[in-house]
Design a protein around this motif. Sequence first.
Motif, PDB file in Angstrom:
ATOM      1  N   TYR A 143      -1.493  -5.148  -6.909  1.00  0.00           N
ATOM      2  CA  TYR A 143      -0.471  -5.080  -7.747  1.00  0.00           C
ATOM      3  C   TYR A 143      -1.096  -5.459  -9.316  1.00  0.00           C
ATOM      4  CZ  TYR A 143       4.354  -5.883  -9.083  1.00  0.00           C
ATOM      5  OH  TYR A 143       5.837  -5.734  -9.709  1.00  0.00           O
ATOM      6  N   VAL A 144      -1.925  -6.371  -9.336  1.00  0.00           N
ATOM      7  CA  VAL A 144      -2.598  -6.633 -10.565  1.00  0.00           C
ATOM      8  C   VAL A 144      -3.358  -5.561 -11.215  1.00  0.00           C
ATOM      9  CG1 VAL A 144      -4.181  -8.225 -11.912  1.00  0.00           C
ATOM     10  CG2 VAL A 144      -2.563  -9.151 -10.270  1.00  0.00           C
ATOM     11  N   SER A 145      -4.146  -4.765 -10.313  1.00  0.00           N
ATOM     12  CA  SER A 145      -4.650  -3.563 -10.673  1.00  0.00           C
ATOM     13  C   SER A 145      -3.976  -2.632 -11.385  1.00  0.00           C
ATOM     14  CB  SER A 145      -5.448  -2.957  -9.536  1.00  0.00           C
ATOM     15  OG  SER A 145      -4.589  -2.046  -8.658  1.00  0.00           O
ATOM     16  N   VAL A 146      -2.756  -2.349 -10.947  1.00  0.00           N
ATOM     17  CA  VAL A 146      -1.938  -1.488 -11.445  1.00  0.00           C
ATOM     18  C   VAL A 146      -1.493  -2.019 -12.934  1.00  0.00           C
ATOM     19  CG1 VAL A 146       0.388  -0.489 -11.288  1.00  0.00           C
ATOM     20  CG2 VAL A 146      -0.990  -0.498  -9.303  1.00  0.00           C
TER      21      VAL A 146
ATOM     22  N   TYR B 152       0.691  -1.170  -0.084  1.00  0.00           N
ATOM     23  CA  TYR B 152       0.045  -0.032  -0.003  1.00  0.00           C
ATOM     24  C   TYR B 152       1.033   1.272  -0.099  1.00  0.00           C
ATOM     25  CZ  TYR B 152      -4.177  -2.936   1.234  1.00  0.00           C
ATOM     26  OH  TYR B 152      -5.032  -3.950   1.127  1.00  0.00           O
ATOM     27  N   THR B 153       2.127   1.226   0.815  1.00  0.00           N
ATOM     28  CA  THR B 153       2.922   2.591   0.702  1.00  0.00           C
ATOM     29  C   THR B 153       3.281   2.434  -0.596  1.00  0.00           C
ATOM     30  OG1 THR B 153       3.601   1.970   2.926  1.00  0.00           O
ATOM     31  CG2 THR B 153       5.170   3.308   1.622  1.00  0.00           C
ATOM     32  N   ASN B 154       3.843   1.686  -1.383  1.00  0.00           N
ATOM     33  CA  ASN B 154       4.104   1.690  -2.888  1.00  0.00           C
ATOM     34  C   ASN B 154       3.118   2.224  -3.825  1.00  0.00           C
ATOM     35  OD1 ASN B 154       6.755   1.062  -2.205  1.00  0.00           O
ATOM     36  ND2 ASN B 154       6.446  -1.436  -2.650  1.00  0.00           N
ATOM     37  N   TRP B 155       1.968   1.770  -3.368  1.00  0.00           N
ATOM     38  CA  TRP B 155       0.815   2.182  -4.066  1.00  0.00           C
ATOM     39  C   TRP B 155       0.616   3.703  -4.045  1.00  0.00           C
ATOM     40  CZ3 TRP B 155      -4.267   3.942  -2.952  1.00  0.00           C
ATOM     41  CH2 TRP B 155      -4.998   3.845  -4.048  1.00  0.00           C
TER      42      TRP B 155
ATOM     43  N   LYS C  89       7.296   7.571   3.279  1.00  0.00           N
ATOM     44  CA  LYS C  89       8.403   6.445   3.798  1.00  0.00           C
ATOM     45  C   LYS C  89       7.360   5.358   4.875  1.00  0.00           C
ATOM     46  CE  LYS C  89      12.514   8.811   3.079  1.00  0.00           C
ATOM     47  NZ  LYS C  89      13.588   9.123   3.711  1.00  0.00           N
ATOM     48  N   ASP C  90       6.534   5.943   5.633  1.00  0.00           N
ATOM     49  CA  ASP C  90       5.904   5.165   6.624  1.00  0.00           C
ATOM     50  C   ASP C  90       4.451   5.776   6.339  1.00  0.00           C
ATOM     51  OD1 ASP C  90       4.547   4.125   8.949  1.00  0.00           O
ATOM     52  OD2 ASP C  90       6.155   4.985  10.285  1.00  0.00           O
ATOM     53  N   LEU C  91       3.617   4.473   6.061  1.00  0.00           N
ATOM     54  CA  LEU C  91       2.188   4.585   5.557  1.00  0.00           C
ATOM     55  C   LEU C  91       1.200   5.023   6.905  1.00  0.00           C
ATOM     56  CD1 LEU C  91       0.083   3.982   3.560  1.00  0.00           C
ATOM     57  CD2 LEU C  91      -0.330   1.789   4.298  1.00  0.00           C
ATOM     58  N   LEU C  92       1.697   4.308   7.845  1.00  0.00           N
ATOM     59  CA  LEU C  92       1.023   4.715   9.315  1.00  0.00           C
ATOM     60  C   LEU C  92       1.237   5.939   9.924  1.00  0.00           C
ATOM     61  CD1 LEU C  92       1.463   1.066  11.137  1.00  0.00           C
ATOM     62  CD2 LEU C  92      -0.371   2.035   9.490  1.00  0.00           C
TER      63      LEU C  92
ATOM     64  N   PRO D 287       4.839   0.081 -11.861  1.00  0.00           N
ATOM     65  CA  PRO D 287       5.742   0.337 -10.647  1.00  0.00           C
ATOM     66  C   PRO D 287       5.993  -1.207  -9.795  1.00  0.00           C
ATOM     67  CG  PRO D 287       3.424   1.029 -10.391  1.00  0.00           C
ATOM     68  CD  PRO D 287       3.664   0.548 -11.762  1.00  0.00           C
ATOM     69  N   ILE D 288       6.768  -1.161  -9.258  1.00  0.00           N
ATOM     70  CA  ILE D 288       7.104  -2.214  -8.408  1.00  0.00           C
ATOM     71  C   ILE D 288       6.235  -2.397  -6.829  1.00  0.00           C
ATOM     72  CG2 ILE D 288       9.166  -3.796  -7.304  1.00  0.00           C
ATOM     73  CD1 ILE D 288      10.605  -2.990  -9.385  1.00  0.00           C
ATOM     74  N   LEU D 289       5.153  -2.749  -6.629  1.00  0.00           N
ATOM     75  CA  LEU D 289       4.605  -2.370  -5.611  1.00  0.00           C
ATOM     76  C   LEU D 289       4.805  -3.642  -4.612  1.00  0.00           C
ATOM     77  CD1 LEU D 289       0.805  -1.504  -6.821  1.00  0.00           C
ATOM     78  CD2 LEU D 289       2.858  -0.276  -6.369  1.00  0.00           C
TER      79      LEU D 289
END
Length: 545
Positions: free
Chosen positions: A219-222, A15-18, A30-33, A198-200
């Motif tokens: 990942y597949v949705s991207v 999710y952070t990469n997304w 860098k930190d989703l939370l 992108p590399i999610l």
Amino acid sequence: MTGNKEWEESQLRTYTNWVNYNLGEDQQIKDLLNDLSESDILISLMEKLSGKKAYPHKKCMTKSRIVKLDNVGKAVKFMKEEKLNTSVSAENIVDGNRTYILGMVWTMILKYKINANQQKGVDTKEELVENNALLDWVNSFGLNISNFSSDWKDGVALVKLTEAVSGGQIKFEQFSGLDSIQMVIDCQKLAYQQFKIPILMDVKDLICERPDPKSIMTYVSVYKERYEQLLFEKEQREREEAERRQREEQKRIAREEQEIKQREEAERLAKEEQERLAKEEQERLAKEEQERLAKEEAERLAKEEAERLAKEEQERKQREEQERLKQQQPTGQQLTFFAIKAADAWILQNIQAAYAQDPTIQFQWWYPLVQNLSANDFRELQDWFKKIDKDKSGILELDELLKARWPKDMKMNNDTIKRLMLIFDADNSGSIGFFEFIALYNWVKLCVATFKHFDIDQSGSLDITELQAALPQLGFNLNKQSCDALIRANKNLIGKKKLNQVQFICATSYLAQCRTIYQLTFDTHMDQLDPVEFDKFINLVLGLI
């Protein structure tokens, strides 16, 4: 990877990469939370996903919990308006609540990327999550996938999907001989380099016993999103190429047809009318040559006559000017405006009337300039003032002064006129009255007389030495360094070794403006000026340039 904890860790990374994929480069996290509560990141993400503008917001890095709750609260309100199916609150996000934040991001992915209308359901016990629409899309490439978890654990499904999306440019066979981990790493790298996919997901989250379904669906949705973009770009390129080739073909055919017609027409005309055209051309050239010679002769005679008359007129004016200067040329003491003779009685009455209307005018340093006028000059200036005053307001504004037709021997550039307006606008009203105009006019007239007095060789210019000798007649005693600085301070003088009359008026008006500033700063009346202190002031100002 079988437990909730491992899946949540996978979701955190994915999710952070997304989120970073959907945000701008200047808002990467860098930190989703923790980072979603910083600045305006969350509301910017919602704007990007929804394609709508939310409430006004701006970047504001802060540690204040109150400010963070306010910023995040706007984003949560926007989510509700978008009917985003999430129960997250601003406090959950600011506090970095893992469960609520992961659920919120997953809801965004479903609504804006996977399409929530096609979703079967999400099991809170983290059992298998499936989506028929997304599975159908994957299987449309012949992959025969039944879920978004175990069918992806060896990396083969991801590599084959990459091959399909790339249109065969990345082939499954080129990774033969590699273990699953290295195969996925190399495949992800090529997909990003060649197609900006992108590399999610980290390879450790994909190559495991039971990958997280939500991470894989994300990942597949991207992949699906990039595939549609690539198809659109390909169709657009093909359409543009076809249009380009069609235009080129039309141009080629039209050009060939035009060339054939032109060639046939040229051959026909050359065959039928060659002799006639040649004869007419000769007659035309002969006539044009005759007319040209006659015109040149007439122009030469007219030019010689004009030059002769202009020379005679110039010599006459020079003789008259020399005679006038011999009779009226003032001494250095007479030039100084602090020694101006008394005005005519009739003028004095008019000036006294002006005092009654504006008593402050008599305390201006340039006040003596108002008195240096004869009755005849007073009336002429009054008539000229009325002509310049286009709107008949009884005052002159900058625009009217800029458009005024000044006498030839008082020619000035626009910068000088603007500077003079600042000097003689005694009440800072943005305009000048008649008596202020008299002072302005006499100042310029005094500058012209000073210039001509020290232009001994009548070359039309003063060098630095002559400038240093002339300025004391106007009340300014400058050293050589200050004279050099005065030249640099006026942009119209840069690079000039000598000053013409226009430039001299510009430079002396700069000094006059300094004199006005000095009076306003130290509240000195004209008769209270300490020449020594003023000389120090003006040289200090120019020394700072």
